[in-house]
Design a protein around this motif. Structure first.
Motif, short mmCIF file in Angstrom:
data_model
loop_
_atom_site.label_atom_id
_atom_site.label_comp_id
_atom_site.label_asym_id
_atom_site.label_seq_id
_atom_site.Cartn_x
_atom_site.Cartn_y
_atom_site.Cartn_z
N HIS A 46 0.82 -1.22 0.00
CA HIS A 46 0.00 0.00 0.00
C HIS A 46 0.85 1.27 0.00
O HIS A 46 0.42 2.32 0.50
N LYS A 47 2.09 1.21 -0.53
CA LYS A 47 2.97 2.38 -0.65
C LYS A 47 3.29 3.00 0.71
O LYS A 47 3.51 4.21 0.83
N GLN A 48 3.35 2.20 1.74
CA GLN A 48 3.61 2.71 3.10
C GLN A 48 5.01 3.29 3.20
O GLN A 48 5.99 2.70 2.74
N VAL A 49 5.14 4.48 3.80
CA VAL A 49 6.44 5.11 4.00
C VAL A 49 6.67 5.49 5.46
O VAL A 49 7.73 6.02 5.80
N ASP A 50 5.70 5.22 6.33
CA ASP A 50 5.82 5.61 7.72
C ASP A 50 5.43 4.46 8.64
O ASP A 50 4.77 3.51 8.22
N ASP A 51 5.84 4.55 9.90
CA ASP A 51 5.49 3.52 10.87
C ASP A 51 5.56 4.14 12.26
O ASP A 51 6.02 5.27 12.44
N TYR A 52 5.12 3.35 13.26
CA TYR A 52 5.14 3.82 14.64
C TYR A 52 6.58 3.91 15.15
O TYR A 52 7.46 3.19 14.71
N ALA A 53 6.80 4.80 16.09
CA ALA A 53 8.12 4.98 16.67
C ALA A 53 8.43 3.87 17.66
O ALA A 53 7.58 3.48 18.45
N PHE A 54 9.66 3.36 17.60
CA PHE A 54 10.10 2.42 18.63
C PHE A 54 10.08 3.13 19.98
O PHE A 54 10.46 4.30 20.10
N GLY A 55 9.63 2.43 20.99
CA GLY A 55 9.56 3.01 22.33
C GLY A 55 8.23 3.67 22.62
O GLY A 55 8.01 4.16 23.73
N GLY A 56 7.35 3.71 21.61
CA GLY A 56 6.03 4.29 21.81
C GLY A 56 6.01 5.79 21.63
O GLY A 56 7.00 6.42 21.27
N GLY A 57 4.87 6.38 21.87
CA GLY A 57 4.70 7.82 21.70
C GLY A 57 3.77 8.12 20.55
O GLY A 57 3.53 7.29 19.67
N ALA A 58 3.24 9.34 20.55
CA ALA A 58 2.27 9.74 19.53
C ALA A 58 2.98 10.07 18.22
O ALA A 58 4.13 10.50 18.20
N GLY A 59 2.26 9.87 17.13
CA GLY A 59 2.75 10.27 15.82
C GLY A 59 3.51 9.19 15.09
O GLY A 59 4.01 8.23 15.68
N MET A 60 3.56 9.35 13.75
CA MET A 60 4.24 8.39 12.89
C MET A 60 5.59 8.96 12.44
O MET A 60 5.81 10.16 12.45
N VAL A 61 6.47 8.05 12.01
CA VAL A 61 7.84 8.43 11.62
C VAL A 61 8.10 7.91 10.21
O VAL A 61 7.77 6.76 9.89
N LEU A 62 8.70 8.75 9.36
CA LEU A 62 9.08 8.29 8.02
C LEU A 62 10.22 7.28 8.14
O LEU A 62 11.23 7.52 8.80
N MET A 63 10.05 6.15 7.48
CA MET A 63 11.01 5.05 7.59
C MET A 63 12.27 5.33 6.78
O MET A 63 12.24 6.04 5.77
N ILE A 64 13.38 4.70 7.20
CA ILE A 64 14.65 4.94 6.54
C ILE A 64 14.73 4.27 5.17
O ILE A 64 15.34 4.81 4.23
N GLU A 65 14.10 3.11 5.00
CA GLU A 65 14.31 2.34 3.77
C GLU A 65 13.89 3.09 2.50
O GLU A 65 14.68 3.20 1.56
N PRO A 66 12.65 3.61 2.42
CA PRO A 66 12.29 4.32 1.18
C PRO A 66 13.13 5.58 0.96
O PRO A 66 13.45 5.92 -0.18
N ILE A 67 13.51 6.26 2.03
CA ILE A 67 14.35 7.46 1.89
C ILE A 67 15.72 7.07 1.36
O ILE A 67 16.25 7.71 0.44
#
Length: 225
Positions: A46-67
């Motif tokens: 589904h063209k995903q480029v973000d995921d949850y942060a390790f350690g928890g917390g609000a908000g999504m993080v852009l993943m390193i692989e596609p970048i």
């Protein structure tokens, strides 16, 4: 100059480079601006480029692989003078930075989104981090556009009168002086007489004094620097 911009929302930049000075600069082949959709470089469903942060917390993080995939793909064709990440905790953009970047040939700008990018991107790919102010935007696209505009207008030939950029605010660490145009008298509000005198030396002196006074009043920090 070539500017490549990596973003997960390329449509946000479509109109910015399609009009006025920035469009004319591209039409004259003085600069090439290329926007790359980060989703074209992901291997996730589904063209995903973000995921949850390790350690928890609000908000999504852009993943390193596609970048990483995107940057490495672009680097196959050219070497970048700077790989810029736009982030609130970067060095604050100023005219000196714009002047320096305008002398480069290849710039790559990475737009963050959500909570930002995986820190390993910053550690291993990014060479410069820039902020456009002490506030947070929804994404880095507007900041990338601001940086691009501040740089492109300094490229020789972009402005019809190249001296215009040299007399802008901040070029000499001062604000620009007041400016006037026709009519010389509007409802009794008149233009300073010296500007109508035709005496170039007196006009230049007046402009310098006005710029100095305005800087002292509004941005004394510039003079301190």
């Amino acid at each position: 100059m070539r500017i490549d911009i990596i973003t997960c929302l390329p449509q946000l930049l479509d109109s910015f480079f399609a009009a006025s000075i920035l469009k004319r600069a591209q039409d004259k082949e003085l600069v090439s601006v290329n926007v790359h959709d980060l989703r074209d470089y992901t291997t996730y469903k589904h063209k995903q480029v973000d995921d949850y942060a390790f350690g928890g917390g609000a908000g999504m993080v852009l993943m390193i692989e596609p970048i990483a995939n995107c940057i490495r793909s672009l680097q196959k064709d050219r070497t970048y003078d700077e790989i810029i990440y736009v982030t609130p905790d970067g060095e604050r953009l100023n005219q000196r930075i714009a002047n320096r970047l305008s002398l480069k040939e290849n710039l790559l700008i990475l737009c963050g989104h959500y909570k930002g990018v995986d820190e390993r991107v910053r550690e291993h790919f990014v060479t410069q981090e820039i902020s456009i102010g002490d506030y947070v935007l929804s994404g880095g696209e507007l900041a990338a556009a601001v940086i691009s505009d501040s740089v492109i207008r300094l490229i020789p030939g972009v402005l019809s009168d190249e001296t215009s950029a040299l007399t802008d605010s901040f070029q000499d660490d001062m604000l620009a002086p007041p400016i006037y145009t026709r009519p010389a008298d509007f409802e009794g509000w008149v233009v300073p007489e010296v500007l109508l005198s035709g005496h170039e030396a007196k006009i230049n002196d007046w402009r310098y004094e006005q710029a100095l006074q305005r800087t002292r009043t509004r941005r004394p920090d510039l003079l301190n620097e």
